[in-house]
Write a protein that holds these residues in place. Structure first.
Motif, PDB file in Angstrom:
ATOM      1  N   LEU A 161      34.860  51.475  21.859  1.00  0.00           N
ATOM      2  CA  LEU A 161      35.724  51.122  22.971  1.00  0.00           C
ATOM      3  C   LEU A 161      36.222  52.345  23.738  1.00  0.00           C
ATOM      4  N   ALA A 162      36.110  53.528  23.140  1.00  0.00           N
ATOM      5  CA  ALA A 162      36.501  54.744  23.856  1.00  0.00           C
ATOM      6  C   ALA A 162      35.641  54.965  25.092  1.00  0.00           C
ATOM      7  N   ASP A 163      34.446  54.359  25.131  1.00  0.00           N
ATOM      8  CA  ASP A 163      33.587  54.447  26.313  1.00  0.00           C
ATOM      9  C   ASP A 163      34.009  53.477  27.415  1.00  0.00           C
ATOM     10  N   LYS A 164      35.019  52.651  27.124  1.00  0.00           N
ATOM     11  CA  LYS A 164      35.557  51.681  28.088  1.00  0.00           C
ATOM     12  C   LYS A 164      34.471  50.762  28.660  1.00  0.00           C
ATOM     13  N   PRO A 165      33.731  50.078  27.798  1.00  0.00           N
ATOM     14  CA  PRO A 165      32.708  49.149  28.306  1.00  0.00           C
ATOM     15  C   PRO A 165      33.348  47.913  28.940  1.00  0.00           C
ATOM     16  N   ASP A 166      32.669  47.373  29.933  1.00  0.00           N
ATOM     17  CA  ASP A 166      33.090  46.097  30.518  1.00  0.00           C
ATOM     18  C   ASP A 166      32.581  44.933  29.673  1.00  0.00           C
ATOM     19  N   SER A 212      21.174  53.093  13.069  1.00  0.00           N
ATOM     20  CA  SER A 212      20.146  52.619  12.136  1.00  0.00           C
ATOM     21  C   SER A 212      20.753  52.329  10.767  1.00  0.00           C
ATOM     22  N   GLY A 213      20.381  51.194  10.216  1.00  0.00           N
ATOM     23  CA  GLY A 213      20.870  50.792   8.906  1.00  0.00           C
ATOM     24  C   GLY A 213      22.218  50.111   8.924  1.00  0.00           C
ATOM     25  N   ASP A 214      22.815  49.982  10.104  1.00  0.00           N
ATOM     26  CA  ASP A 214      24.177  49.449  10.148  1.00  0.00           C
ATOM     27  C   ASP A 214      24.208  47.955   9.849  1.00  0.00           C
ATOM     28  N   THR A 215      25.283  47.540   9.212  1.00  0.00           N
ATOM     29  CA  THR A 215      25.535  46.138   8.899  1.00  0.00           C
ATOM     30  C   THR A 215      26.681  45.627   9.765  1.00  0.00           C
ATOM     31  N   THR A 216      26.990  44.360   9.627  1.00  0.00           N
ATOM     32  CA  THR A 216      28.128  43.820  10.364  1.00  0.00           C
ATOM     33  C   THR A 216      29.426  44.488   9.915  1.00  0.00           C
ATOM     34  N   ALA A 217      29.509  44.853   8.644  1.00  0.00           N
ATOM     35  CA  ALA A 217      30.709  45.553   8.155  1.00  0.00           C
ATOM     36  C   ALA A 217      30.841  46.913   8.828  1.00  0.00           C
ATOM     37  N   GLY A 218      29.726  47.625   8.956  1.00  0.00           N
ATOM     38  CA  GLY A 218      29.763  48.921   9.621  1.00  0.00           C
ATOM     39  C   GLY A 218      30.116  48.801  11.090  1.00  0.00           C
ATOM     40  N   GLY A 219      29.568  47.797  11.742  1.00  0.00           N
ATOM     41  CA  GLY A 219      29.884  47.584  13.148  1.00  0.00           C
ATOM     42  C   GLY A 219      31.360  47.316  13.374  1.00  0.00           C
ATOM     43  N   LEU A 220      31.957  46.557  12.478  1.00  0.00           N
ATOM     44  CA  LEU A 220      33.384  46.259  12.579  1.00  0.00           C
ATOM     45  C   LEU A 220      34.225  47.524  12.476  1.00  0.00           C
ATOM     46  N   GLN A 221      33.786  48.438  11.617  1.00  0.00           N
ATOM     47  CA  GLN A 221      34.560  49.663  11.389  1.00  0.00           C
ATOM     48  C   GLN A 221      34.518  50.631  12.570  1.00  0.00           C
ATOM     49  N   ARG A 222      33.505  50.523  13.438  1.00  0.00           N
ATOM     50  CA  ARG A 222      33.389  51.503  14.522  1.00  0.00           C
ATOM     51  C   ARG A 222      33.662  50.938  15.916  1.00  0.00           C
ATOM     52  N   ILE A 223      34.331  49.809  15.964  1.00  0.00           N
ATOM     53  CA  ILE A 223      34.641  49.217  17.269  1.00  0.00           C
ATOM     54  C   ILE A 223      35.534  50.139  18.099  1.00  0.00           C
TER      55      ILE A 223
END
Length: 233
Positions: free
Chosen positions: A101-106, A86-97
């Protein structure tokens, strides 16, 4: 003919042939490993904001959970992982990629940008961040889907035009599937939103899932074809 020399040459030839056969066998095993169907469910992660996180509703009523339920009802073996903040921006999303990815999504559906627009962030900054997110995911070998957002109309037509065009430009640039508007059928409908007029209520979430499901199933089939796994696990 010197028996020892002749035998040595014969043995060397046989060894070379065996090595060549072994190499070909190993290569075929490697190719099979890359194209063989993957066991277990497809992992679909949603990298998003409060619209994915499920602000104001229970975890079971959040969009990722409802989407997973709809997919399972349709016979799809898919796990939908909620990476909404909640409240996340595109900048925040970039920082937590990397964390995601540790969940190994397809597959990763990128659902970000609404908070950028609410904060009147320069559309060029939002586009740069989304561009970097898509590039990083593709570099990691993940299939990327993009969910679009529209700017609030009270910011004026110029801002709306610049912001709204971000998603189509990036989808074309990277060749990724685009769902044009994540809140399609829900935005500005009081019956489908919470009191703030922004976040969907449980009925609104169900409408989002109903509208987006054909997009998801089609692109699941395309993904299955690309990795040579059954389209309907």
């Amino acid at each position: 003919m010197n028996l020892r020399t002749g035998y040595g040459r014969f043995a060397a030839a046989v060894n070379s042939l065996l090595i060549a056969i072994l190499c070909l066998y190993c290569l075929s095993l490697g190719a099979h490993a890359q194209t063989a169907p993957k066991d277990g469910p497809i992992k679909l992660a949603i990298l998003g904001d409060s619209l994915a996180a499920g602000y104001g509703v229970s975890p079971a009523q959040a969009m990722p959970a409802r989407l997973e339920a709809a997919l399972k009802k349709a016979g799809r073996n898919v796990t939908v992982i909620n990476h909404g903040v909640s409240g996340d921006t595109t900048a925040g999303g970039l920082q937590r990629i990397d964390w995601m990815l540790a969940d190994k999504p397809d597959i990763v559906m990128v659902e970000l940008g609404a908070n950028d627009a609410l904060r009147a962030t320069d559309p060029a900054v939002t586009e740069k961040n989304l561009d970097a997110i898509i590039a990083k995911l593709k570099e990691a070998g993940v299939t990327v889907w993009l969910a679009g957002m529209l700017a609030p109309r009270n910011y004026g037509p110029e801002y709306a035009q610049q912001f709204d065009g971000i998603y189509k430009r990036l989808a074309d640039k990277y060749g990724v599937p685009l769902y044009a508007f994540f809140l399609d059928g829900v935005a500005q409908d009081p019956a489908l939103n919470q009191g703030d007029g922004i976040h969907p209520n449980p009925k609104g979430v169900d409408v989002i899932v109903e509208r987006i499901l054909p997009f998801v199933t089609k692109n699941l089939d395309d993904h299955a074809s690309s990795v040579r796994r059954p389209a309907r696990p």
